[in-house]
Write a protein that holds these residues in place. Structure first.
Motif: not given
Length: 81
Positions: A36-41
């Protein structure tokens, strides 16, 4: 987590190394986990063999710098790679 890395299997199918998704062939591939990216996506599934290759397709700030990621999204719209 996936039992095998679909990215690696697909890459080998296109390279002609295996014929397809034969259960016997799939036993030779490592399990894949979600990244995931650092935003949780969710971004992709990868095994340890292809993680670097797949991460290189994305801007490094997607993984490393939360604030810079927010700034880039604000400047370029909701989605960027």
């Amino acid at each position: 987590m996936l039992d095998y890395c679909e990215y690696c299997v697909t890459k080998d199918v296109h390279a002609g190394l295996i014929d397809g998704y034969d259960k016997e062939d799939l036993k030779n591939y490592k399990p894949a986990q979600a990244y995931h990216d650092n935003h949780g996506y969710f971004l992709f599934f990868a095994c340890e063999d292809c993680l670097t290759e797949q991460k290189n397709k994305y801007d490094p700030i997607v993984f490393d710098n939360y604030a810079a990621y927010d700034e880039k999204v604000a400047a370029n719209g909701e989605r960027f790679e």
